[in-house]
Design an enzyme around this catalytic site. Sequence first.
Site, PDB file in Angstrom:
ATOM      1  N   LYS A  36       0.857  -1.524   0.347  1.00 53.31           N
ATOM      2  CA  LYS A  36       0.089  -0.418  -0.057  1.00 53.31           C
ATOM      3  C   LYS A  36       0.998   0.750   0.096  1.00 53.31           C
ATOM      4  CE  LYS A  36      -1.838   1.671   4.686  1.00 53.31           C
ATOM      5  NZ  LYS A  36      -1.242   3.469   4.481  1.00 53.31           N
ATOM      6  N   ASN A  37       2.213   1.397   0.865  1.00 50.77           N
ATOM      7  CA  ASN A  37       2.668   2.096   0.705  1.00 50.77           C
ATOM      8  C   ASN A  37       3.585   2.910  -0.086  1.00 50.77           C
ATOM      9  OD1 ASN A  37       1.437   2.676   3.546  1.00 50.77           O
ATOM     10  ND2 ASN A  37       3.132   1.945   4.660  1.00 50.77           N
ATOM     11  N   ARG A 106      -5.384  10.548   4.278  1.00 51.53           N
ATOM     12  CA  ARG A 106      -4.457  11.874   4.863  1.00 51.53           C
ATOM     13  C   ARG A 106      -3.177  11.203   4.152  1.00 51.53           C
ATOM     14  NH1 ARG A 106       0.646  13.193   6.524  1.00 51.53           N
ATOM     15  NH2 ARG A 106       0.588  14.277   8.123  1.00 51.53           N
ATOM     16  N   CYS A 130      -5.301  12.462  12.250  1.00 48.78           N
ATOM     17  CA  CYS A 130      -6.158  11.511  11.935  1.00 48.78           C
ATOM     18  C   CYS A 130      -5.921  10.759  13.043  1.00 48.78           C
ATOM     19  CB  CYS A 130      -4.649  10.622  11.094  1.00 48.78           C
ATOM     20  SG  CYS A 130      -3.531  10.132  11.422  1.00 48.78           S
ATOM     21  N   ARG A 135      -0.483  14.546  13.690  1.00 49.36           N
ATOM     22  CA  ARG A 135       0.177  14.673  12.182  1.00 49.36           C
ATOM     23  C   ARG A 135       0.294  15.312  11.262  1.00 49.36           C
ATOM     24  NH1 ARG A 135      -1.090   8.236   9.574  1.00 49.36           N
ATOM     25  NH2 ARG A 135       0.849   8.168   8.274  1.00 49.36           N
ATOM     26  N   PRO A 136       1.715  16.261  11.490  1.00 50.21           N
ATOM     27  CA  PRO A 136       2.134  17.403  10.672  1.00 50.21           C
ATOM     28  C   PRO A 136       2.429  17.538   9.364  1.00 50.21           C
ATOM     29  CG  PRO A 136       3.554  17.121  12.803  1.00 50.21           C
ATOM     30  CD  PRO A 136       2.305  16.216  12.939  1.00 50.21           C
ATOM     31  N   ILE A 137       2.087  18.775   8.461  1.00 47.84           N
ATOM     32  CA  ILE A 137       2.886  18.533   7.242  1.00 47.84           C
ATOM     33  C   ILE A 137       4.369  19.687   6.969  1.00 47.84           C
ATOM     34  CG2 ILE A 137       1.132  17.231   6.412  1.00 47.84           C
ATOM     35  CD1 ILE A 137       0.478  19.590   4.775  1.00 47.84           C
ATOM     36  N   ASP A 138       4.925  20.355   8.763  1.00 50.01           N
ATOM     37  CA  ASP A 138       5.544  20.738   8.146  1.00 50.01           C
ATOM     38  C   ASP A 138       6.723  20.635   7.366  1.00 50.01           C
ATOM     39  OD1 ASP A 138       5.886  19.191  10.360  1.00 50.01           O
ATOM     40  OD2 ASP A 138       7.503  20.400  11.387  1.00 50.01           O
ATOM     41  N   ASP A 320       4.983   0.658  11.899  1.00 51.11           N
ATOM     42  CA  ASP A 320       3.942  -0.034  11.643  1.00 51.11           C
ATOM     43  C   ASP A 320       3.199  -1.831  12.155  1.00 51.11           C
ATOM     44  OD1 ASP A 320       2.877   2.013  10.003  1.00 51.11           O
ATOM     45  OD2 ASP A 320       2.953   1.747   7.745  1.00 51.11           O
ATOM     46  N   ARG A 412      -8.082  -0.419   4.179  1.00 49.48           N
ATOM     47  CA  ARG A 412      -7.124   0.523   3.566  1.00 49.48           C
ATOM     48  C   ARG A 412      -6.105  -0.274   3.328  1.00 49.48           C
ATOM     49  NH1 ARG A 412      -5.773   4.142   8.194  1.00 49.48           N
ATOM     50  NH2 ARG A 412      -3.876   4.558   6.188  1.00 49.48           N
TER      51      ARG A 412
END
Length: 433
Positions: A36-37, A106, A130, A135-138, A320, A412
């Site tokens: 998936k990833n 996300r 999430c 879960r920042p995206i900085d 994970d 998912r």
Amino acid sequence: MLNTERLLCERVLFVEQLRIRGGVPLSGEIAVHGAKNSSLPLLAATILGKSQSVLHNCPRLSDVDAAIRILSYLGCAVERSGDTVCVDTSQLTHFDVPEDLMREMRSSIVFLGAIAARLGKTRISFPGGCELGPRPIDLHLSSLRALGLSIREDHGFLDCEVNGRLKGATISLAFPSVGATENILLAAATAEGTTQILNAAQEPEIIDLAEFLNACGAKISGAGKSTVVIEGVEELHGAEHTVIPDRIVAATYLCCAAATGGEILVRRVRPDDIAGILPVLEQTGCRIYTGEQSVYLKAPGQLKPVKSVRTMPYPGFPTDAQAPVMSLTALADGTSVFVENIFENRYKHVAELARMGADIKVEGKVAVVSGVRTLYGAGVDATDLRGGAALIVAGLAAEGETVVSRIHHIDRGYEQIETSLRSLGAQVERRPG
Ligand code: UD1
């Protein structure tokens, strides 16, 4: 699919449950589906090619479907036949990603770098928090800004634009974020000049993405190491690529066999990709033999505790796999300790495991698992994707019936998990709730 149709489907999915009658030792062979990833950034990467790309071994998962819906919205022609997905990106009609599509997954933030590089502008909604925490995206944003993308935050949306091409830069990541590394690879592949990523993520999925981009004409070297160099090229073309096997799915099936006192041969797995997990399974007393593309595991009569499992960026023990392995140690003959270093809210499955009789204490990053003799079937909720997998591992080993609800989280990342487990002798059924 119309929005209303999608909402209806979601409602049906939300009420489905997995019913597991535990106590059957799993045995047999199973092949692992594509990662998936890897599939998600690879699908985003097809946008850069301006022609047709073909991805083989692309799993049938709801997250992959969400990525395909984004591609279709952008104007790509997408066709799936079995596990092969063809994406024709020659005619893009949109540069934005609507909020409802962004919210489905996300990790759709990985489309930001690809769309901006291809079209010079994009507008996407902020992915938000999430189930694993904020879960920042900085790191994504500061890296793309370093490549010359102007990003304006506007009431939950990111308006992004670049005048001409993005420009290569040296980017030193404060943390080896997988998603940020992927976004940089996507944005820098067609940037003007050379980009260097220092402290890059080294996960196998990064190598898979770089290999696909190189097949499309990119010049990326060092993927899988901490310094990655991307010499920008003017244009990319489409390519054909086979997605790597899903290492976390492989680890989950190994845990299922180990928890039930079973014996399993997992095929279509790359043992090196799970080299951080196998020694932990060996500590529990499992016997493990690896082949070129397979892993055999035989469980002991009684599982042993593990000293300390610390989640780390690759090649360390993956976050994970923390939850599925924790379910194993819940049945060990002694105390095991886990330290979750990657996500701040990744112990939600603990409360559900406690409903089944597990004895686990959490304080901050640390979980102390005191093994019990027996877990008992119970009604439990999948709190997130891997937390849900942990409940399946526990349910298979438990006495009596376990009913796992909210299994849309599990769908998912696991292709028809009940069918796979049944092929190993498990008594699992998917039922409407
Ligand atoms: C990816 C995987 C996910 C896995 C995770 C860590 C996908 C689709 N998902 O997620 O399954 O659990 O790697 O191996 O590939 N962070 C920041 N700022 C940022 C980005 C990240 O602070 O801009 C933090 C995160 O909050 C988290 C840590 O860095 O604490 C790791 O995140 P990251 O490696 O980016 O994970 P993802 O790419 O989101």
